[in-house]
Design a protein around this motif. Sequence first.
Motif, short mmCIF file in Angstrom:
data_model
loop_
_atom_site.label_atom_id
_atom_site.label_comp_id
_atom_site.label_asym_id
_atom_site.label_seq_id
_atom_site.Cartn_x
_atom_site.Cartn_y
_atom_site.Cartn_z
N GLN A 22 -33.15 21.18 48.95
CA GLN A 22 -34.46 21.14 49.58
C GLN A 22 -35.08 19.74 49.55
N ARG A 23 -34.48 18.83 48.78
CA ARG A 23 -35.03 17.49 48.70
C ARG A 23 -34.62 16.67 49.92
N ASP A 24 -35.48 15.77 50.33
CA ASP A 24 -35.17 14.90 51.47
C ASP A 24 -33.95 14.05 51.15
N GLY A 25 -33.02 14.00 52.10
CA GLY A 25 -31.87 13.12 51.97
C GLY A 25 -30.70 13.67 51.19
N VAL A 26 -30.80 14.91 50.69
CA VAL A 26 -29.71 15.49 49.91
C VAL A 26 -28.92 16.47 50.78
N THR A 27 -27.60 16.31 50.79
CA THR A 27 -26.70 17.20 51.53
C THR A 27 -25.74 17.85 50.54
N ILE A 28 -25.57 19.17 50.66
CA ILE A 28 -24.59 19.90 49.87
C ILE A 28 -23.44 20.27 50.80
N ALA A 29 -22.20 19.95 50.39
CA ALA A 29 -21.07 20.11 51.30
C ALA A 29 -19.86 20.68 50.56
N ASN A 30 -18.81 20.91 51.31
CA ASN A 30 -17.64 21.70 50.92
C ASN A 30 -16.59 20.85 50.20
N HIS A 31 -16.17 21.36 49.02
CA HIS A 31 -15.09 20.73 48.25
C HIS A 31 -14.02 21.77 47.92
N LYS B 158 -25.57 31.05 50.16
CA LYS B 158 -26.39 30.70 49.00
C LYS B 158 -27.45 29.66 49.32
N LEU B 159 -27.12 28.69 50.22
CA LEU B 159 -27.99 27.55 50.43
C LEU B 159 -28.45 27.36 51.87
N GLY B 160 -27.83 28.12 52.79
CA GLY B 160 -28.20 27.97 54.19
C GLY B 160 -27.71 26.67 54.79
N THR B 161 -26.65 26.09 54.24
CA THR B 161 -26.14 24.81 54.73
C THR B 161 -24.70 24.96 55.19
N GLU B 162 -24.38 24.32 56.29
CA GLU B 162 -23.02 24.36 56.83
C GLU B 162 -22.63 22.97 57.33
N ALA B 163 -22.82 21.96 56.49
CA ALA B 163 -22.49 20.59 56.88
C ALA B 163 -21.00 20.48 57.19
N PRO B 164 -20.63 19.77 58.27
CA PRO B 164 -19.21 19.65 58.65
C PRO B 164 -18.51 18.53 57.87
N LEU B 165 -18.66 18.57 56.55
CA LEU B 165 -18.14 17.53 55.68
C LEU B 165 -17.27 18.17 54.62
N PHE B 166 -16.10 17.58 54.36
CA PHE B 166 -15.18 18.15 53.37
C PHE B 166 -14.56 17.02 52.55
N ALA B 167 -14.59 17.15 51.23
CA ALA B 167 -13.92 16.21 50.34
C ALA B 167 -12.66 16.87 49.81
#
Length: 310
Positions: free
Chosen positions: A136-145, A181-190
């Motif tokens: 929820q913080r500005d500038g923070v992205t949660i992504a797939n590992h 859980k977070l409502g995020t689906e960023a197209p980023l994978f590590a």
Amino acid sequence: MVRRTLLSFALSFVALPALADLVVLQYHHVSDSTPSSTSTSVSLFDAQMDMIADLKLEVVPLQAGTEQALARAEADGGNDEPNQLAITFDDAYDSVYATAAPILSSMDYPYTVFVNTEAVGRHGYMTWEQLAELEQRDGVTIANHSADHGHLARKPGETAEQWNSRIDRSLDAAQATLAEKLGTEAPLFAYPYGEFDAALEAKLAERDWYGYGQQSGPIGESSSATRLPRFPMANAYGQLNGLPDKLQSKAFPVSAEELPDGVMTNNPPVLTFALPSSMKASRLTCFASGQGRIDINVEDGEVRVQAPDA
């Protein structure tokens, strides 16, 4: 077992046209009490962030910075902007929440946390509540590992059907859990452990995801969207004496499409590429892991490099 050889190139870039590439920094723990091989001490992390500020380098969200760096391949000529930076953390360790996040918040630096979803809530990892707060913080992205942080390259004896089922589950289950859980689906994978091969890259390309490894280097016009480099910043690799060169380095001007597959079938592999007009062969140096400096052969404008041993 497939053995891998790392080739490391160094290039002085003074005479090359300046390009505003993206340097991505990779962290795990930010702590004085976790394993040194995957940890950045608190004082070193603080000093690294201060150096970024002193160099007046812009820290940008990972996805936006990646897209901009890759899009420069379509631009006419280079530009003389300084590099942009992106900050990433693998595994969602609790020290990121407790230590790194407050420092980054105070500096207004965006960052990305790559989560292996089955580890969330275990000892030493963030909880879903903490991840939700960060998201929820500005500038923070949660992504797939990945779901399970497994070795995702196909294993010896594993059938194509077994591998496809295992990989699809790990990639898609993690993405679905992050969305739930977070409502995020960023197209980023590590990639776990930084390991990838052509088949795994194809899985990401099918999903229109960006794939990030652990091989060192900046992202630029020669990079590929599914094998993007990052600079590891653990204690052994993030020391301040070498950090300015990493932060201000330029992408090696060789297309990622010309590089060997991430998993070697011929070891040692041969790297060949056409020498760009902007580069002098005398300014190239190459090192192989555990073997020191190795020879570079240039003939008719083509560079050929092979380590003497696997």
